[in-house]
Every structure is written in structure tokens, then in C-alpha cells.
Scaffold this motif. Structure first.
Motif, mmCIF file in Angstrom:
data_model
loop_
_atom_site.group_PDB
_atom_site.id
_atom_site.type_symbol
_atom_site.label_atom_id
_atom_site.label_comp_id
_atom_site.label_asym_id
_atom_site.label_seq_id
_atom_site.Cartn_x
_atom_site.Cartn_y
_atom_site.Cartn_z
ATOM 1 N N PHE A 804 0.830 -1.213 0.000
ATOM 2 C CA PHE A 804 0.000 0.000 0.000
ATOM 3 C C PHE A 804 0.862 1.260 0.000
ATOM 4 O O PHE A 804 0.583 2.231 -0.703
ATOM 5 N N HIS A 805 1.908 1.225 0.778
ATOM 6 C CA HIS A 805 2.822 2.376 0.845
ATOM 7 C C HIS A 805 3.496 2.601 -0.512
ATOM 8 O O HIS A 805 3.680 3.734 -0.951
ATOM 9 N N HIS A 806 3.805 1.535 -1.180
ATOM 10 C CA HIS A 806 4.529 1.621 -2.450
ATOM 11 C C HIS A 806 3.662 2.215 -3.561
ATOM 12 O O HIS A 806 4.156 2.981 -4.399
ATOM 13 N N VAL A 807 2.355 1.858 -3.554
ATOM 14 C CA VAL A 807 1.467 2.381 -4.605
ATOM 15 C C VAL A 807 0.830 3.728 -4.202
ATOM 16 O O VAL A 807 0.049 4.302 -4.973
ATOM 17 N N GLY A 808 1.098 4.226 -2.995
ATOM 18 C CA GLY A 808 0.604 5.541 -2.584
ATOM 19 C C GLY A 808 -0.637 5.528 -1.753
ATOM 20 O O GLY A 808 -1.178 6.599 -1.418
ATOM 21 N N LEU A 809 -1.173 4.385 -1.380
ATOM 22 C CA LEU A 809 -2.351 4.284 -0.518
ATOM 23 C C LEU A 809 -1.877 4.333 0.940
ATOM 24 O O LEU A 809 -1.847 3.336 1.668
ATOM 25 N N VAL A 810 -1.489 5.536 1.377
ATOM 26 C CA VAL A 810 -0.810 5.683 2.669
ATOM 27 C C VAL A 810 -1.758 5.451 3.832
ATOM 28 O O VAL A 810 -1.334 5.059 4.926
ATOM 29 N N ASN A 858 8.775 3.303 8.748
ATOM 30 C CA ASN A 858 7.976 3.628 7.570
ATOM 31 C C ASN A 858 6.730 4.451 7.958
ATOM 32 O O ASN A 858 6.315 5.358 7.217
ATOM 33 N N LEU A 859 6.122 4.146 9.103
ATOM 34 C CA LEU A 859 4.971 4.911 9.561
ATOM 35 C C LEU A 859 5.346 6.351 9.886
ATOM 36 O O LEU A 859 4.588 7.305 9.569
ATOM 37 N N HIS A 860 6.498 6.554 10.450
ATOM 38 C CA HIS A 860 6.950 7.921 10.758
ATOM 39 C C HIS A 860 7.175 8.720 9.481
ATOM 40 O O HIS A 860 6.962 9.934 9.439
ATOM 41 N N LEU A 861 7.608 8.009 8.386
ATOM 42 C CA LEU A 861 7.759 8.712 7.109
ATOM 43 C C LEU A 861 6.409 9.193 6.588
ATOM 44 O O LEU A 861 6.293 10.295 6.019
ATOM 45 N N ILE A 862 5.356 8.367 6.764
ATOM 46 C CA ILE A 862 4.012 8.774 6.326
ATOM 47 C C ILE A 862 3.533 9.979 7.142
ATOM 48 O O ILE A 862 3.015 10.966 6.586
ATOM 49 N N TYR A 863 3.695 9.918 8.456
ATOM 50 C CA TYR A 863 3.278 11.032 9.309
ATOM 51 C C TYR A 863 4.060 12.300 8.973
ATOM 52 O O TYR A 863 3.506 13.400 8.936
ATOM 53 N N LYS A 864 5.338 12.125 8.712
ATOM 54 C CA LYS A 864 6.180 13.288 8.432
ATOM 55 C C LYS A 864 5.767 13.950 7.128
ATOM 56 O O LYS A 864 5.713 15.187 7.009
#
Length: 882
Positions: A804-810, A858-864
Motif C-alpha cells: 500500500f505504501h509503495h502504490v501511494g495508498l498511505v 515507515n509509519l513515521h515517514l508517512i506522518y512526516k
């Protein structure tokens, strides 16, 4: 000696047919000698018309042959010519030789010439004597007195070479003059003409057959030359002509025994004893007993000794015969009789009979009577002035047989003080020390001295005890059992590598031999056209196509050699070195090297040594050297190695392959393992670990995997490996096709579903795909299937979140990352590959199977990225802080 066959015929004739004739070296010469046997007796050397006798004196060294060999050649030619002309001589009316001898003198009387020779010879007027005698020789070349007198003149002038040549001429002109032959024999021995000495002895014996001394000299000469058979025959003939000569009989028996004719040696000694009813010579009985005892005929030896005692009942039997009788009794099992005969040997007189005591002790030890043998050896210990290492060695062996290790170690140590190069004793002492748990002393005993590298040439070092292969193998065995792998490898690795290298050279040496320059020139002649005046000049040479091809190659090779020669000449002249042309036609001889371990590729024990060496090299992380030994052993000993040893070596090679920086040298090993276990997951894991570390694309891998897929259609691992290789090359469509083939075979395999899902996700991110959303959904479906099979494991959830992270569905990615963080996964042991040590200690830190830290990052990258910096910082603080 030269002309051995004819010499033996002559000595047999000289001894009036006594003895047996020897075998001739040349069959043709033997036939000629037999045919001319009657003529040889009547032959007397004479100078023919046109021959200058003085040429034999002045030019006796021009051809490098000894002086007597000229007369031998002339004698054979004369006899052959006489045989050829025998029918004509029956009708001829030639004057007798005595008339010819007198007719050789023109205008002079023999009495006057002899008077002149006596006058000048007695007065030692050398110059006038030589002139007169030379004139006499010119007028009467077949008078032996003139040569003898001239020889005396040259002897007075100390010109012994000319004197010897003149004496030889005189002796051949009057062959019945035995003293003259004796003189030439003495001179020949002094000047080193051994063959000529033997020749003169044969002539002297023919001239004086009753002279026993001459035959003794001949037998001794044969013995010195190593012609033991001839020496034995001659000594036997001497004894038959002079029965009182016991020394000749004993010498004949000894030399017959030395030639291997033991039975005949015994026969002539027994015949002599039978011929002496009143008692034979004691020394003959002693010798006969020795020979019989050496042939294990102790009963016969005892009979002869007892017979000698019976005949000489009034005399006490000599001590040496009593000891021999005791030894015979011991071998026949009569130990009480033997001990009674041995009682004469006591400690107080042992110093006077050292040889007898030694014989008794050796015999008892050979019969495994170690206690009495030890007692006799100990008698000698204090009665020998110098330390006798051999005696200490025998004492040590007795103690070792009696299980007294401490005493055996003591005496082996004493023996090695004088017998330092005795390898067997050193190895035995090392084994005893190991039994006593004295490993350090055993290693010190077998290790080279500290100063062994200085003051000796390499050829001398190779003959010392520490260079013996048995010493090194014993030392390696100790190091291996002790676990000191560094010392083990340092000791045995050079020997194994050198042996394999020599075996490789010998295998290469079986190729065709290089042609010499002469052969090349001979081949090039085919290309040479006819001469200029020939009508066929200019036409192609007439020869077979193969010969023309060989000639063309030879011509190119000769031109290449000439260019290299000119280049070396120019370099030598440029550097100021004198150019020395080497036009030799011979090829340089290759060094014939012997391997240190001769049976390395044949002996089962050495095969295990190779495996132990490879294991030690692997433990020391010397993978390149281990792979070198493995590859050479498999190539050179593929027929002698057992199947188990081959499997073990290939498994070790595979282990080295995935531990080296360049695993291509171990590819054959892992390939063989997969071929033997095509459905084994561990084997394919080993193979893929090696292949995945190859830096460049190896065509061998693609051919092998393609072949395995065609051969084993239902085998999944090669299909997955092909998909992995396509993924590495970013060929996601080809990778997905391969993974789907595997999915058809194993639809419920979690790894297959994971690979199909990731391949479809990667394919959806490409630019040329039109239905990207459908591809993403299909990929996620396979990932959800993987999660179902794995029962919502942490790893499967992380894979979905990463997709999901790779295709942009964060949003969905964050949801699954939080699920991963909520699960605490315990550590599992990493599967071992073949031949990896299962007891090896893992160096991984705790939590190496837990993915919470990766999910939190990886979750911190999404939040950031979404702007929630405080939330991102809190996630890092909670899960990623050490």
C-alpha cells in the motif's frame, strides 16, 4: 670388463675344462668363439707386411681405447680370416712359422743382433740402444726379445706407457711367457687399466695353468668389479685344483650365495664336509651353519654342527658353533637346550663375545622371547665403549613389547642421540609419548631444529629426518587431534598442493611432444621448388595436402623462432652482454619431479587427509586455497575417490562458494548438489545463495537453470530462481510469468503468493501498462492470500502495508503498519544450509525476526510527509530509540 664372454671361454680353456662355461653377452660372438675353439689354441700374433710395430707404441692413446684392445681386435680378425681361408690352406705349401720368423731378417744374423741388444741393454746406453733395437724391430718385427729389451730401456727412462706397450707386443709374440704377463698385470693395476689387467691374467693363466696365485688374483679382480658369478666360478675352480685351499671354497660359497644361488652354495660346502670323514674344517661348518640358518633350515644346520661335535668328540666345540646350535634349538622350540648352550655367555665375558651375544639376543627377540633377549642386550650395555644407538634401539623395542612404556621412552631417547635420522624410531617414540599424554614433547620431537634453515644446502635438507614425509604426516595427525588447525595447515598444505601440482604437470605431459628444429626443417623441404634449370620450376610442389599443411606450419614456426632469436640477440647486445648463440636441436628436458605424497590420489587414508585439510582451511577462512584443493582433487582423482568422499568434497566446495567474495569457483560444486537433490529445498537454497552473490551474469547459471526446468517440469525452485533473476533485472512482466507458473504448481505456498503479488505490484508501477489498477488489485489479492495462509503473521501484514505504501495508498498502509507494531514476534533460528555447522553460535542481536522497528520507521515517514511531525517524532521515540 670388455669382451666378457670370450674372457670366460679363455679362462675355462686355461683351467683345462674345470668348471662351467659362462654365458656370453653377444650370441653371435659366442657362436664364433665356439667355431674357432680349435684354431684359437694355435694362434700366435704376428705382424703382417706393411704394418709398423712402433705405431702400437707411439699411438696407443689416440683412439681412447686401452692398448690390449688392439690385439684383441687383430686376433679376432686373424681367426676369422683363418677360418674363411681354411679350405685354401689345405692345398697351399706355405713354410712353417718358424722359418718365416728367421726369414724376416735381411742381411743380418740373429746371433749378432742378440749380442748387440745385450751389449747396449746391459750398459744402459738408452739412445744407442733404442736406435739399434728399433732397427732390429724394423728388420725382424716378430722377434719378441727385441720388444722386451726395448721395454726395459723405456722402463729405465721411466716411460712406463711405452714400456707397457712394448711388453704387450712381446707377450703376444711369445704368449707362453707367463712372467711377462704378470708384469703387465701389475702395471695395469697400478695405472688403473682394470680390463687390461683381467685380460693379462687370463693370458698368464693360459701360459701357466698350475699357478694358483694367478687364479686368486683373477677371482679377486672379478669380485672388485662386481662380477660375483665369475668370481664364484673361479674360486670354485681354484679349490678343485687345490683341495687344501679352504679359503677359496668359502669365498666361492659366499659369492654363490651373493648371486642368489644359495642351494649350490650349500651343496659345495656339504660336499666338502662329506669328503672329510675325519672331520671337516670348523670354519667351513660355521659358514655352512650360517647359510642354512639364513634360509630357515635350522634342523639341517643343527645336524651338521652335531656331526662336527661327534667326529671331534675329544675336542670341545668352539663357542661360536655352540651358540649357533643354541639358536637352532631355540628356533626348533627346545628352549631348555638352547639356554644350556647359551650359559657360556655371561656378563663378565660379554665384552669379548659381543657379536655372539648380539646374535643370541636378536634371535630371541625375533622369536618374541623378549625377557631373555632383554637380559642379553643389557649385558652389552655396559661392555661397549662407545654409545651404541642400535643397541639402545633394540632394548627399547623389547621394553615396548613388554608394555613398559617409561623404560621404552628412556632407551628410545638414548638411541636417537646417536641415530638422529632414524625416522621409524622417532615416530615410535612420538607414539609412546602420546600414549603418556605428553603431546608437547611429541611435537618437539617431530619438529625441525631451530637452526635447521641455516648452513645447509637444499639438497642436504631434503635428506634430513624432518623432511621425511612420515614425520610430517605424524605431526599433522597430532595437530589435527589436538585442534591446532593453524599448525596442521602449515604442515600439510604445502605437501598436498605440491603433490597435486606435480600430478597436474604429469597429466599435461601426456600431450604430444614438440618437434625439434631438425624435424621442422625436414618438413619445410616439401615446399622447396625444383632447381632453376628444372622444367617444372614454378609449379606447386607435388605432395599430399596434409604434408603441405604441416610444411606450412613448420615454416611459420621456424620463422617465429628466428625472429625470437634475433630479438634476444639485439637485447643482449644492447645491454652490453656477449651474445652466445644456442643452436642446439635438443629440446630442454623437463624436470622429473616426484610428488611428496606419492599415493595422495590413490590411498584412502590420504583422501581423508585432503578432506580434513579442506575443513581446516574453511575454519581458518582460507576459502580460495580450499577451493583450489577441492577442484584439483575432484579433477585428478575422479576415478579413485569413493562416492562418499566426492559428495563430502563437493559439499565443502559449495560451502566455500557462498563464503568467498567470488563464488564462481564453487559453482560446479553447488550445481552437482542440486543435480543430486533436484527436489531438495536446502540444496536449492545453497545454490541460490551462491548465484545471488555473482557480480556479473554467468551464462553457466542460465543454461543450468533452463536445463533443470526442462528436465524437472514439476520442480518449483528453479522456476522461482528464474523469476528472482528477472526481478533483479527489473523484468517484472517476465518475473510475474515465472511466478505464475510456480503458482499453478503450488497455489497454497506462501512464498509463491508473495512473489506473485510483489511482481504484479512492481509491474503496475511501470509506464507502458494500461490497466494498472487491475494489476494492483490482482497483486494485492495474492498478498492477502499470503496473509491468509500465514494466519495474519507479522511478516504478511508488513508485506501488505509495504505494498500500500509503495502504490501511494498511505492511509491503508498506516493502518497495517500499526497492526505490525502491535504484534511482538519472537526470534526463530535461521535455517542451515548443507554442511554448515549446526552447533555454530549465532551472532545476531535479539529481535532479528521482529519487524516492529521497520514498520515504525515507515509509519513515521508517512506522518512526516503528511505534516504530523509531533506524531512522527513520537513514533520514532517509542519504537526506534536504542
Amino acid at each position: 670388463m670388455a669382451n666378457e664372454g670370450s674372457d670366460i671361454d679363455e679362462v675355462n680353456y686355461a683351467l683345462d675344462g674345470v668348471g662351467e662355461e659362462e654365458e656370453d653377452e653377444n650370441a653371435a660372438q659366442e657362436e664364433d668363439d665356439n667355431d674357432m675353439e680349435e684354431d684359437e689354441e694355435e694362434y700366435t700374433f704376428r705382424f703382417k707386411t706393411g704394418m709398423n710395430p712402433l705405431d702400437f707404441v707411439d699411438d696407443n692413446d689416440d683412439s681412447g681405447i686401452q692398448p690390449y684392445q688392439r690385439f684383441v681386435r687383430l686376433e679376432r680378425e686373424a681367426l676369422a680370416d683363418k677360418k674363411r681361408k681354411a679350405p685354401e690352406q689345405c692345398h697351399s705349401e706355405e713354410p712353417p712359422s718358424k722359418m718365416a720368423r728367421e726369414g724376416d731378417i735381411s742381411g743380418a744374423k740373429i746371433a749378432e743382433i742378440m749380442e748387440a741388444m745385450d751389449y747396449y741393454g746391459m750398459r744402459k746406453r738408452s739412445r744407442k740402444a733404442k736406435a739399434v733395437l728399433c732397427e732390429v724391430i724394423r728388420l725382424a718385427p716378430n722377434l719378441h726379445e727385441s720388444y722386451h729389451t726395448l721395454g726395459l730401456v723405456y722402463t729405465s727412462l721411466q716411460d712406463y706407457k711405452r714400456a707397457m706397450a712394448l711388453y704387450l707386443i712381446a707377450a703376444h709374440l711369445d704368449p707362453k711367457e707367463s712372467p711377462l704377463w704378470k708384469t703387465i698385470f701389475t702395471w695395469s693395476i697400478e695405472q688403473g687399466y682394470v680390463d687390461q689387467a683381467g685380460y693379462c691374467l687370463l693370458k698368464a693363466i693360459k701360459a701357466d695353468p698350475k699357478d694358483v696365485t694367478l687364479r686368486f688374483h683373477l677371482a679377486r679382480l672379478y669380485a672388485e668389479l662386481g662380477h660375483y658369478q665369475k668370481a664364484a666360478v673361479t674360486y670354485e675352480q681354484v679349490h678343485k685344483l687345490c683341495c687344501e685351499n679352504i679359503d677359496a671354497l668359502k669365498a666361492a660359497a659366499k659369492f654363490y650365495k651373493k648371486c642368489g644361488q644359495v642351494e649350490y652354495s650349500i651343496q659345495i660346502l656339504e660336499d666338502y664336509i662329506k669328503s672329510q670323514p675325519d672331520g671337516a674344517n670348523v670354519s667351513v661348518v660355521d659358514l655352512l651353519g650360517t647359510v642354512l640358518m639364513e634360509t630357515k633350515a635350522h634342523d639341517r644346520a643343527l645336524q651338521h654342527i652335531e656331526h662336527a661335535q661327534t667326529v671331534n668328540a675329544r675336542k670341545e666345540l668352539p663357542l661360536n658353533l655352540k651358540i649357533k646350535a643354541g639358536i637352532c634349538h631355540a628356533h626348533l622350540g627346545n628352549m631348555e637346550r638352547a639356554q644350556a648352550l647359551f650359559n657360556d655367555l655371561k656378563p663378565e665375558n660379554a665384552s669379548k663375545h659381543i657379536d655372539l651375544v648380539t646374535k643370541v639376543a636378536d634371535s630371541l627377540m625375533g622369536l618374541e622371547h623378549y625377557n631373555p633377549a632383554l637380559n642379553y642386550y643389557l649385558m652389552l650395555e655396559g661392555n661397549i665403549e662407545k654409545e651404541n644407538g642400535l643397541l639402545y634401539l633394540k632394548i627399547a623395542r623389547c621394553y615396548m613389547s613388554l608394555k613398559e612404556r617409561s623404560q621404552a621412552i628412556l632407551f628410545y631417547s638414548k638411541a636417537l642421540e646417536t641415530l638422529q635420522d632414524d625416522v621409524d624410531a622417532r615416530i615410535t617414540l612420538a607414539s609412546l609419548l602420546l600414549e603418556e599424554a605428553k603431546e608437547d614433547e611429541a611435537i618437539s620431537l617431530l619438529s625441525p631444529p631451530k637452526d635447521s634453515d641455516f648452513g645447509e644446502a637444499p639438497s642436504e635438507k631434503s635428506n634430513r629426518w624432518w623432511a621425511d614425509i612420515r614425520i610430517k604426516l605424524k605431526l599433522c595427525n597430532i595437530y589435527w587431534n589436538r585442534g591446532t588447525l593453524d599448525d596442521f595447515v602449515d604442515t600439510i598444505f604445502p605437501l598436498v598442493r605440491e603433490s597435486l601440482y606435480v600430478a597436474t604437470l604429469r597429466q599435461k605431459g601426456k600431450s604430444k611432444k614438440r618437434l625439434s628444429k631438425r624435424d621442422l626443417v625436414e618438413r619445410v623441404r616439401v615446399l622447396d621448388g625444383p632447381e632453376k634449370d628444372n622444367v617444372f620450376r614454378g609449379f606447386r610442389p607435388v605432395a599430399a595436402p596434409s604434408d603441405l599443411l604441416k610444411a606450412s606450419r613448420a615454416k611459420k614456426l621456424l620463422q617465429k623462432k628466428a625472429m625470437e632469436k634475433e630479438k634476444r640477440k639485439a637485447e643482449a647486445l644492447a645491454s652490453g652482454i656477449d651474445w652466445l648463440s644456442d643452436d642446439s636441436d635438443d629440446e630442454p628436458q623437463k624436470e622429473n619431479r616426484e610428488p611428496p605424497l606419492c599415493n595422495l590420489l590413490k590411498d584412502e587414508e590420504h583422501h581423508q587427509l585432503i578432506i580434513d585439510l579442506c575443513k581446516a582451511l574453511a575454519s581458518l577462512q582460507r576459502y580460495w586455497e580450499a577451493l583450489e584443493i577441492i577442484n584439483l582433487s575432484l579433477r585428478l582423482a575422479h576415478t579413485s575417490l569413493s562416492t562418499e568422499k566426492k559428495e563430502e568434497l563437493r559439499s565443502l566446495g559449495a560451502q566455500m562458494a557462498y563464503n568467498t567474495t567470488d563464488p564462481k569457483h564453487g559453482f560446479d560444486c553447488v550445481k552437482y548438489i542440486v543435480q543430486q537433490h533436484p527436489h531438495g529445498v536446502a540444496a536449492w537454497n545453497c545454490y541460490y545463495k551462491v548465484i545471488s552473490r555473482l557480480e556479473n551474469r554467468d551464462t553457466r547459471h542460465y543454461k543450468f537453470v533452463r536445463g533443470m526446468q526442462g528436465k524437472f517440469v514439476d520442480c518449483v525452485p528453479p522456476i522461482l530462481i528464474s523469476g528472482h533473476q528477472f526481478t533483479i533485472c527489473s523484468h517484472h512482466q517476465d518475473a510475474a510469468r515465472k511466478y505464475l507458473e510456480a503458482y499453478k504448481l503450488l497455489p497454497e505456498n506462501p512464498l509463491v503468493n508473495l512473489c506473485v503479488g510483489t511482481a504484479l505490484i512492481n509491474l503496475a508501477l511501470g509506464f507502458r501498462l494500461q490497466n494498472k489498477h487491475q494489476c494492483v488489485v490482482q497483486g494485492l489479492a495474492f498478498l492477502y492470500n499470503n496473509m491468509r495462509i500465514c494466519e495474519n503473521s507479522q511478516e504478511s501484514l508488513y508485506n501488505i502495508a509495504r505494498a500500500f505504501h509503495h502504490v501511494g495508498l498511505v492511509t491503508l498502509a498506516a493502518f497495517y503498519y500499526e497492526k505490525v507494531i502491535a504484534i511482538c514476534e519472537k526470534d526463530y533460528p535461521i535455517p542451515k544450509l548443507p554442511n554448515e555447522n549446526p552447533d555454530s553460535i549465532e551472532t545476531h542481536k535479539p529481535g532479528y525476526c521482529d519487524l516492529r522497528r521497520e514498520a515504525a520507521y515507515n509509519l513515521h515517514l508517512i506522518y512526516k510527509k503528511s505534516g504530523a511531525l509531533d506524531l512522527a517524532r513520537q513514533v520514532l521515540k517509542d519504537h526506534c530509540t536504542l
